[in-house]
Write an enzyme that holds these catalytic residues in place. Structure first.
Site, PDB file in Angstrom:
ATOM      1  N   HIS A  84      -4.581  15.781  13.342  1.00  0.00           N
ATOM      2  CA  HIS A  84      -5.354  16.329  14.457  1.00  0.00           C
ATOM      3  C   HIS A  84      -6.370  15.326  15.000  1.00  0.00           C
ATOM      4  O   HIS A  84      -6.865  15.485  16.116  1.00  0.00           O
ATOM      5  CB  HIS A  84      -6.019  17.657  14.082  1.00  0.00           C
ATOM      6  N   ASN A 211      -4.898  27.942  10.646  1.00  0.00           N
ATOM      7  CA  ASN A 211      -6.117  27.138  10.683  1.00  0.00           C
ATOM      8  C   ASN A 211      -7.232  27.814   9.901  1.00  0.00           C
ATOM      9  O   ASN A 211      -7.486  29.003  10.055  1.00  0.00           O
ATOM     10  CB  ASN A 211      -6.537  26.946  12.150  1.00  0.00           C
ATOM     11  N   TRP A 212      -7.920  27.057   9.037  1.00  0.00           N
ATOM     12  CA  TRP A 212      -8.996  27.539   8.184  1.00  0.00           C
ATOM     13  C   TRP A 212      -8.505  28.536   7.116  1.00  0.00           C
ATOM     14  O   TRP A 212      -9.324  29.257   6.536  1.00  0.00           O
ATOM     15  CB  TRP A 212     -10.112  28.206   8.989  1.00  0.00           C
ATOM     16  N   ASP A 220      -1.235  17.322   7.451  1.00  0.00           N
ATOM     17  CA  ASP A 220      -2.190  16.858   8.453  1.00  0.00           C
ATOM     18  C   ASP A 220      -2.564  15.390   8.196  1.00  0.00           C
ATOM     19  O   ASP A 220      -3.661  15.076   7.735  1.00  0.00           O
ATOM     20  CB  ASP A 220      -3.434  17.743   8.427  1.00  0.00           C
ATOM     21  N   ASN A 326     -10.014  25.644  17.620  1.00  0.00           N
ATOM     22  CA  ASN A 326     -10.538  25.291  16.307  1.00  0.00           C
ATOM     23  C   ASN A 326     -12.002  25.704  16.183  1.00  0.00           C
ATOM     24  O   ASN A 326     -12.420  26.297  15.181  1.00  0.00           O
ATOM     25  CB  ASN A 326     -10.395  23.785  16.084  1.00  0.00           C
ATOM     26  N   GLY A 644     -16.236  16.265  11.127  1.00  0.00           N
ATOM     27  CA  GLY A 644     -16.443  14.820  11.033  1.00  0.00           C
ATOM     28  C   GLY A 644     -15.845  14.242   9.778  1.00  0.00           C
ATOM     29  O   GLY A 644     -15.464  13.070   9.738  1.00  0.00           O
ATOM     30  N   ASN A 645     -15.755  15.069   8.719  1.00  0.00           N
ATOM     31  CA  ASN A 645     -15.073  14.643   7.497  1.00  0.00           C
ATOM     32  C   ASN A 645     -13.559  14.656   7.656  1.00  0.00           C
ATOM     33  O   ASN A 645     -12.844  14.148   6.787  1.00  0.00           O
ATOM     34  CB  ASN A 645     -15.442  15.541   6.315  1.00  0.00           C
ATOM     35  N   SER A 646     -13.054  15.252   8.724  1.00  0.00           N
ATOM     36  CA  SER A 646     -11.615  15.233   8.953  1.00  0.00           C
ATOM     37  C   SER A 646     -11.108  13.803   8.873  1.00  0.00           C
ATOM     38  O   SER A 646     -11.647  12.898   9.502  1.00  0.00           O
ATOM     39  CB  SER A 646     -11.284  15.812  10.336  1.00  0.00           C
ATOM     40  N   PHE A 662      -8.811  17.734   5.181  1.00  0.00           N
ATOM     41  CA  PHE A 662      -8.578  18.072   6.583  1.00  0.00           C
ATOM     42  C   PHE A 662      -9.119  19.418   7.025  1.00  0.00           C
ATOM     43  O   PHE A 662      -9.153  19.708   8.225  1.00  0.00           O
ATOM     44  CB  PHE A 662      -7.087  17.974   6.932  1.00  0.00           C
ATOM     45  N   ASP A 663      -9.596  20.252   6.118  1.00  0.00           N
ATOM     46  CA  ASP A 663     -10.041  21.569   6.564  1.00  0.00           C
ATOM     47  C   ASP A 663     -10.854  22.234   5.468  1.00  0.00           C
ATOM     48  O   ASP A 663     -10.884  21.781   4.313  1.00  0.00           O
ATOM     49  CB  ASP A 663      -8.825  22.446   6.905  1.00  0.00           C
TER      50      ASP A 663
END
Length: 712
Positions: A84, A211-212, A220, A326, A644-646, A662-663
């Site tokens: 993503h 998602n989540w 991802d 998101n 931001g950690n993605s 990723f999440d």
């Protein structure tokens, strides 16, 4: 609400539990020595005292994409991040004939690697140093706008000195509400290319539905490559550029992780709000977040409606829609999580304890009482403006109006000496301004933009007349949007870019309606900004003083505090762990068989045919997890991350690469405001699934060999 630098990117944390939970904390690299014993006890096998050294692996391999995190996985500048995180580049390079968003992309050779979306960067961390004394020089006795201006001037001087080094991007950020300031220095690599991204049926398997959520079966992950000029210097895209050679890269672990294993994550978390006051928490959760959630839901639904049946339009708005959906879901999770952990009540109780500690000592009351009162007053003022700010901000949803505002602000700033210009409008920012204007061409359909803006303006006009932008209303009186779009030239990229070099006088003489609108609204916007800067200077003064008390309070309890996330490099650690959820047991791993169970062959659950065939045949090769007896896909951990950690690389106890964060899970996103070990979990894609997909599904042998992975 706008967030200015000195308003305190990390606001006030009034109090906290008596001891920080073992897995809680987005630590500065310089703090790893202070938590060395805890990390060793948790399972770290490296030297904890030197783990935060930016001149040693693994941190020398960590990079930023300016919104996502990443890391080097080869000596040839190969960069791993989330799928993503490269969606904008996939979208930018896609067309109905070559739909990389859906079908994925694999460069067979270096020559086949594609330029990433304009503005893409790889930032290589080099230094993170305390510059508090230099930032606060001359500000002690100042207040309001004067204090803001002094701090901004000090910041500009520090950045200017740092960026005298070629190809460096530097920034100074506030920590602990402006009680500390640190300068982050990064090597800026301008030539970024798309190397590999699996199909959407892998990289976005489950889509918005999953998602989540957990269990998750999303691959991802994707790869960029950093390129530099033949002499090793940073340079824009050019055919003669060569792959960047990083100082270090992460080795791929031969053995994957298992339940209970120690893991680490290093990256650039964007923003957390754990240090805000109880009143700020109440306002966000009872007023601002519910409003934002409704706006995002309606925005996403309208994009879906307007692009229905038009593949080119769907591609153009894909990245925008993904971001909208998101964030909407994240806000929903924050609201639910706040109820689940009684966030506001806990914040209020902790704040009461902290204030009682101050009042218990006359000396502390004399030293900090006035600052607390000032902070309360300023927060009340901020909250009173925030809802109107949110509605007024809807006027910026039109892409051409936003472009015109950027261009006219740029022209006004260029009339000043460079060091006196507003951040974002200096010469160091010219390339970003240009590229943001270029990106519009691939993310803009005139009739759709007009419809989206028309809907946004209807919401804006729900404000009372006295709370609206008077200059905007005066200009738009008697005009219809169709005429603005019919007569503007800003929809043409070449014409749009021409304005970047024109003087203020040319804007004032223009007959382009969007340029005219930008000119008409400029003075009012600057007056509003001036008021906000004055309040920001006062906020910094009050927050930093109260934060001084907060740090003393923590020290009295024998605790080490970490600052709120603010986009700078952080380090966190935890363990591979599932959890129990209302009668359910979440095991820490999902497996390939789960993909098969979810696969429908359509929509969000449409895995590639070859992947399904391999799973049915249980053709997992060397990538099987022995304790699972099958191929792992994703896993859960207790590491502490946020936006931001993605793309952050997940490391084992030896510092080896074992996956990508990723999440989070939906009930845990309230961790932006408060970490709760009972509910907080991070989702990682397992390196074994990444390698299996590259090897068996997509045939990315060249990349596997480059990373030192031997396929069967």
């Amino acid at each position: 609400m706008k967030k200015l630098l000195l308003a305190g990117a990390s606001a006030l944390m009034i109090a906290a539990p008596a001891a920080v939970q073992a897995d809680e904390g987005m630590w500065l690299p310089s703090q790893t020595g202070a938590i060395a014993e805890e990390m060793k006890a948790a399972g770290l096998e490296l030297d904890a005292a030197t783990l935060g050294d930016l001149q040693r692996p693994p941190l020398t391999a960590i990079a930023s994409l300016g919104g996502c995190s990443a890391a080097f996985l080869s000596p040839q500048g190969l960069v791993a991040t989330n799928h993503h995180c490269v969606a904008g580049s996939l979208q930018y390079n896609s067309s109905p004939e070559n739909d990389y968003l859906t079908d994925g992309f694999l460069a067979k050779t270096l020559a086949d690697e594609l330029p990433a979306a304009p503005g893409s960067r790889v930032y290589v961390i080099e230094d993170l140093r305390d510059v508090t004394a230099a930032m606060l020089k001359g500000a002690d006795k100042l207040e309001g706008r004067a204090r803001y201006d002094r701090l901004q001037a000090n910041r500009t001087a520090l950045i200017e000195a740092c960026e005298r080094q070629a190809n460096r991007r530097c920034d100074v950020r506030a920590y602990f509400g402006g009680q500390q300031y640190w300068l982050q220095q990064q090597l800026e690599i301008q030539d970024v290319r798309l190397v590999y991204a699996p199909a959407a049926g892998v990289g976005n398997f489950g889509g918005e539905k999953d998602n989540w959520m957990w269990p998750r079966h999303t691959g991802d992950f994707s790869f960029y490559r950093a390129y530099v000029a033949p002499d090793g210097s940073s340079a824009p895209f050019a055919k003669e550029n060569v792959p960047f050679k990083p100082k270090a890269w992460l080795p791929i672990a031969k053995d994957g992780v298992k339940e209970g294993d120690f893991i680490m994550v290093a990256g650039f978390p964007g923003t957390t709000e754990r240090l805000r006051t109880a009143e700020e928490a109440r306002f966000y959760y009872e007023e601002l977040y519910p409003y934002q959630q409704r706006m995002l839901t309606e925005y996403g639904d309208l994009i879906d409606t307007l692009t229905e049946g038009n593949q080119a339009a769907k591609i153009a708005y894909a990245a925008t829609l993904q971001g909208v959906e998101n964030y909407e879901k994240k806000i929903a999770g924050q609201l639910a999580g706040a109820d689940a952990i009684s966030l506001i009540e806990k914040k209020q109780a902790e704040e009461a304890a902290f204030r009682a500690w101050i009042k218990a000592d006359p000396a502390r009351e004399a030293k900090y009482g006035a600052a607390l009162a000032d902070l309360d007053r300023l927060i009340a003022e901020n909250n009173a403006e925030a809802m109107a700010d949110a509605r007024r901000g809807m006027t910026g949803r039109g892409q051409l109006y936003s472009a015109a505002r950027l261009l006219y602000r740029w022209a006004n700033e260029q009339a000043k000496p460079d060091k006196e210009r507003e951040p974002g409008y200096q010469e160091r920012d010219r390339a970003f301004a240009t590229q943001s204007l270029q990106r519009i061409e691939r993310r803009f359909v005139p009739e759709i933009d007009r419809a989206l803006w028309e809907d946004a303006l209807a919401e804006y006009r729900e404000l009372a007349p006295e709370d609206r932008n008077q200059s905007f209303d005066a200009f738009m009186e008697g005009r219809d949007l169709a005429s603005l779009y019919a007569t503007t030239e800003l929809g043409d990229t070449a014409k749009r870019l021409e304005w970047l070099g024109k003087p203020v006088e040319a804007f004032k003489a223009s007959d382009d309606p969007f340029i005219q609108l930008a000119v008409a609204t400029y003075d009012e916007a600057m007056a509003d900004e001036a008021e906000e800067k004055a309040r920001s200077g006062d906020l910094q003064k009050a927050r930093s003083k109260v934060m001084e008390a907060r740090l003393a309070y923590a020290a009295a309890q024998g605790r080490t505090m970490y600052p709120d996330a603010n986009g700078s490099l952080r380090f966190t650690y935890g363990k591979v762990t599932g959890k129990a959820v209302d009668g359910q047991v979440w095991t820490p791993f999902t497996t390939a068989e789960g993909i098969l169970a979810k696969h429908t062959g359509r929509g969000e659950f449409d895995a590639p045919d070859k992947m399904i065939e391999l799973i049915k045949a249980k053709d997992y090769g060397q990538y099987v997890a022995p304790e699972l007896g099958t191929l792992p896909v994703d896993f859960l951990s207790t590491v502490d991350i946020t936006n931001g950690n993605s793309g952050s690389s997940t490391l084992n106890a030896k510092g080896e690469f074992v996956g990508l964060a990723f999440d989070g899970t939906i009930e845990g996103v309230v961790s932006d405001w408060m970490y709760d070990p009972k509910i907080n979990r991070t989702i990682h894609v397992d390196s074994r699934f990444m390698l299996w997909t590259m090897d068996k599904v997509d045939g990315a042998d060249r990349l596997l060999e480059e990373m030192g992975v031997t396929s069967e």
